[in-house]
Scaffold this motif. Structure first.
Motif, mmCIF file in Angstrom:
data_model
loop_
_atom_site.group_PDB
_atom_site.id
_atom_site.type_symbol
_atom_site.label_atom_id
_atom_site.label_comp_id
_atom_site.label_asym_id
_atom_site.label_seq_id
_atom_site.Cartn_x
_atom_site.Cartn_y
_atom_site.Cartn_z
ATOM 1 N N LYS A 26 10.866 91.643 -28.133
ATOM 2 C CA LYS A 26 11.137 93.230 -27.538
ATOM 3 C C LYS A 26 9.468 93.591 -27.646
ATOM 4 N N VAL A 27 9.240 94.568 -26.617
ATOM 5 C CA VAL A 27 7.639 95.294 -26.853
ATOM 6 C C VAL A 27 8.044 96.707 -26.432
ATOM 7 N N LEU A 36 0.950 91.346 -30.772
ATOM 8 C CA LEU A 36 1.811 90.665 -29.909
ATOM 9 C C LEU A 36 1.009 89.473 -29.199
ATOM 10 N N VAL A 37 -0.044 89.478 -28.841
ATOM 11 C CA VAL A 37 -0.691 88.496 -28.505
ATOM 12 C C VAL A 37 -0.753 87.113 -29.199
ATOM 13 N N VAL A 50 7.661 81.589 -23.131
ATOM 14 C CA VAL A 50 7.997 82.545 -23.863
ATOM 15 C C VAL A 50 8.636 83.774 -22.970
ATOM 16 N N LYS A 51 9.735 84.293 -23.715
ATOM 17 C CA LYS A 51 10.447 85.266 -23.004
ATOM 18 C C LYS A 51 10.229 86.786 -23.660
ATOM 19 N N LEU A 52 9.786 87.663 -22.824
ATOM 20 C CA LEU A 52 9.430 89.194 -23.530
ATOM 21 C C LEU A 52 10.442 90.306 -22.559
ATOM 22 N N LYS A 53 10.787 91.074 -23.559
ATOM 23 C CA LYS A 53 11.621 92.143 -22.812
ATOM 24 C C LYS A 53 10.705 93.783 -23.109
ATOM 25 N N LEU A 58 5.772 100.800 -20.690
ATOM 26 C CA LEU A 58 5.325 99.835 -20.167
ATOM 27 C C LEU A 58 6.294 99.310 -18.950
ATOM 28 N N SER A 59 7.749 99.329 -19.135
ATOM 29 C CA SER A 59 8.624 98.834 -18.185
ATOM 30 C C SER A 59 8.701 99.701 -16.843
#
Length: 478
Positions: A26-27, A36-37, A50-53, A58-59
Motif C-alpha cells: 500500500k502506498v 518504497l523503492v 510486485v503488486k502495489l495499491k 497518487l491514485s
C-alpha cells in the motif's frame, strides 16, 4: 517499458501472475519514497512481480505515478542512489528565490526535492509555481498536483561550487588568449624595426660589399653567352620531346598490332552467308507499296554499335511472326556502309531487301519476309557473332581507328620537330612559344601499355559465357 521490451506472451503471463497475487504494497499519502523503492527491490529478489495499491493523491493520476515509479526503480537498478526528500511548504506563485536557493542546496545531496503546497491559500496556481521553480533551479519536473510538486535535479546537474570553479577557469583561459593575441599583434612591428635597423647599418660602396657581391654572383654573362645558352636549351628540349614522341609512336604501333590481333581472334567465329541463287523477287508495284508501308511502321529495330550479329537476325524473325515487313534503323553510317549491312541482312535472314531510305532517325532498311515465309527451327543463326563477341569487335574496331589517327598525328609532329631541329642546328632560332605547345600536346596518356594488358582477359570474357536471355526486347517507338 514492459510493452516495448517484453513479448506479448510473456507480458500476458506476468499479468495473470499478478491477478492471482494476494500480497500487495500500500502506498499512502507519503507517496513514492526511497524506502518504497528499496522495498520493491527486496521483493524482486524472491518474486518476479510486485503488486502495489495507491491511495490519494497518487491514485488520481495513475499514468504519471506509473512513469515516476518506473523511472526511479530503473535508476535504482542501474546503481544510482536517491536520498530521502525533506519537504518544503509553498504558499505563493512568484518571488520564490529563497525556496529555489534552498532547493539547490538540497539537490547537492538528494536527487529529488518534494514541495508541499499549502491548502486554502487564495490566488495560487500549482502550474505557475512549478514553472517559476523550474526557471530558477533548472531542475526537471517529475509530477505536479494540488498537493505536491516533485523536482528531479537531472543528469547534468552541477553544484554551485563546481560552476564557480568552471567560471574561474574560463575567465583565466580568456585572459591568456587575450595576452597571446596582444603579443601576436606586436610581433610584426618588432620584426620590421629589426630589419630596418639591419638595413641602416649597411654602407654602400665598401670593399666588403663588393667582395661579397662578386663571390655571390661572379661575372655576368655576355649577350653572346646568353644566346648560346638559350640555343643549347632549345636544342636539348627539342631532342627530349622528339625522343618522347618516338617512344609514344612505338608504343602506339604495338597497341595497333594488338588491336588487329584481337579483331582477327573475334572474327574467327564469323562465317557470313552468301546471297542465294534463287532469291525471291518482287515487282515494282509491290516494292513501292512495301516501302510506303515500312516507312510508316512505328515498330523498328535499332542497329547500334555492335552492328550485325545473331541477335539481330533473331529479332527480325520475331518481327516476321506478326507482320510481313521489318524496319531496321542504322545511325551515323555512310550510305555505302549501310548498303553492305542491308545486303548482309538479306543474305542472313532469307528475306527480300525492299529499300534503303534516309530518315530523320537515320538510314531505314526495309526487308520483306517473302510470300512463302516459314519460321526456321533455330531463329538465331550459329554462323554469326554472339552479342558479347559483337561488342568486343566494336570496341577493338574503335580502338584500331583511334590508334591509326594517333599514329598519323605522332608522325606529323615528329616530322615537324625534326625540321625545327635542323633549322636550329643551322643557326636559325625557333620561337619556343609557338613550337613547344604544338609538339608537347598529348592525345594519349602513358598508361596505354598498362590498359592494354587486360585485352586478352576481356576477349576471353567475351568468348565465354552464354547469351543471357533467349530473346532481346523489341524496341517500340511511339
Amino acid at each position: 517499458m514492459a510493452e516495448k521490451t517484453l513479448p506479448e506472451h510473456e507480458l500476458r503471463r506476468l499479468r495473470n501472475v499478478s491477478l492471482r497475487m494476494l500480497e500487495r504494497i500500500k502506498v499512502g499519502a507519503r507517496g513514492i519514497t526511497q524506502a518504497l523503492v528499496d522495498n520493491i527491490h527486496e521483493k524482486w529478489k524472491l518474486d518476479e512481480v510486485v503488486k502495489l495499491k495507491f491511495e490519494e493523491p497518487l491514485s488520481q493520476n495513475m499514468k504519471r505515478t506509473h512513469e515516476i515509479l518506473e523511472t526511479l526503480c530503473r535508476k535504482q537498478g542501474n546503481g544510482k542512489t536517491m536520498l530521502s526528500c525533506p519537504h518544503f511548504a509553498l504558499g505563493k506563485n512568484r518571488e520564490l528565490q529563497g525556496l529555489a536557493k534552498a532547493m539547490v542546496k538540497l539537490l547537492e545531496k538528494s536527487a529529488i526535492a518534494k514541495i508541499a503546497i499549502k491548502r486554502g491559500v487564495q490566488n495560487t496556481c500549482n502550474e505557475r509555481m512549478a514553472e517559476e521553480l523550474k526557471r530558477l533551479t533548472g531542475g526537471t519536473l517529475l509530477s505536479r498536483n494540488k498537493d505536491f510538486i516533485v523536482f528531479y535535479r537531472g543528469n547534468d546537474f552541477l553544484p554551485p561550487v563546481v560552476v564557480e570553479s568552471l567560471k574561474e577557469r574560463k575567465k583565466l583561459r580568456d585572459h591568456q588568449q587575450d595576452e597571446e593575441e596582444r603579443v601576436r599583434q606586436m610581433a610584426p612591428a618588432f620584426i620590421h624595426s629589426k630589419s630596418q635597423a639591419c638595413i641602416d647599418q649597411l654602407v654602400a660602396g665598401t670593399l666588403a660589399e663588393t667582395m661579397a657581391a662578386t663571390a655571390r654572383w661572379g661575372n655576368q654573362p655576355s649577350t653572346v653567352d646568353v644566346e648560346k645558352m638559350m640555343k643549347d636549351s632549345t636544342l636539348a628540349r627539342h631532342v627530349s620531346i622528339s625522343r618522347n614522341l618516338e617512344r609514344k609512336l612505338a608504343l602506339a604501333k604495338g597497341n595497333l598490332k594488338k588491336a588487329e590481333k584481337a579483331i582477327a581472334k573475334v572474327q574467327q567465329n564469323l562465317d557470313p552467308s552468301d546471297l542465294p541463287n534463287d532469291l525471291e523477287t518482287i515487282t515494282d508495284e509491290e516494292r513501292f507499296l512495301f516501302r510506303k508501308m515500312g516507312l510508316r511502321m512505328e515498330p523498328f529495330l535499332l542497329l547500334g554499335r555492335r552492328g550485325l550479329y545473331s541477335g539481330t537476325i533473331e529479332n527480325m524473325h520475331l518481327h516476321w511472326k506478326f507482320r510481313e515487313l521489318v524496319k531496321i534503323i542504322v545511325k551515323g553510317k555512310s550510305f555505302e556502309h549501310v548498303k553492305q549491312i542491308a545486303i548482309s541482312l538479306e543474305a542472313e535472314s532469307g528475306g527480300v531487301l525492299v529499300s534503303i531510305d534516309k530518315t530523320l532517325k537515320g538510314y531505314a532498311i526495309i526487308v520483306y519476309r517473302g510470300k512463302n515465309y516459314q519460321s526456321p527451327l533455330k531463329i538465331r543463326p550459329q554462323n554469326l557473332l554472339t552479342r558479347r563477341q559483337a561488342l568486343a569487335r566494336s570496341i577493338e574496331l574503335q580502338r584500331r581507328e583511334a590508334l591509326r589517327h594517333h599514329i598519323l598525328d605522332l608522325q606529323e609532329r615528329i616530322g615537324l620537330l625534326k625540321s625545327e631541329l635542323e633549322e636550329s642546328r643551322n643557326g636559325k632560332m625557333v620561337d619556343n612559344e609557338e613550337t613547344l605547345p604544338l609538339t608537347t600536346d598529348n592525345s594519349f596518356s602513358d598508361d596505354e601499355a598498362t590498359e592494354d594488358d587486360s585485352e586478352e582477359e576481356s576477349l576471353a570474357m567475351y568468348d565465354s559465357g552464354d547469351e543471357g536471355n533467349a530473346h532481346e526486347e523489341l524496341k517500340q517507338v511511339q
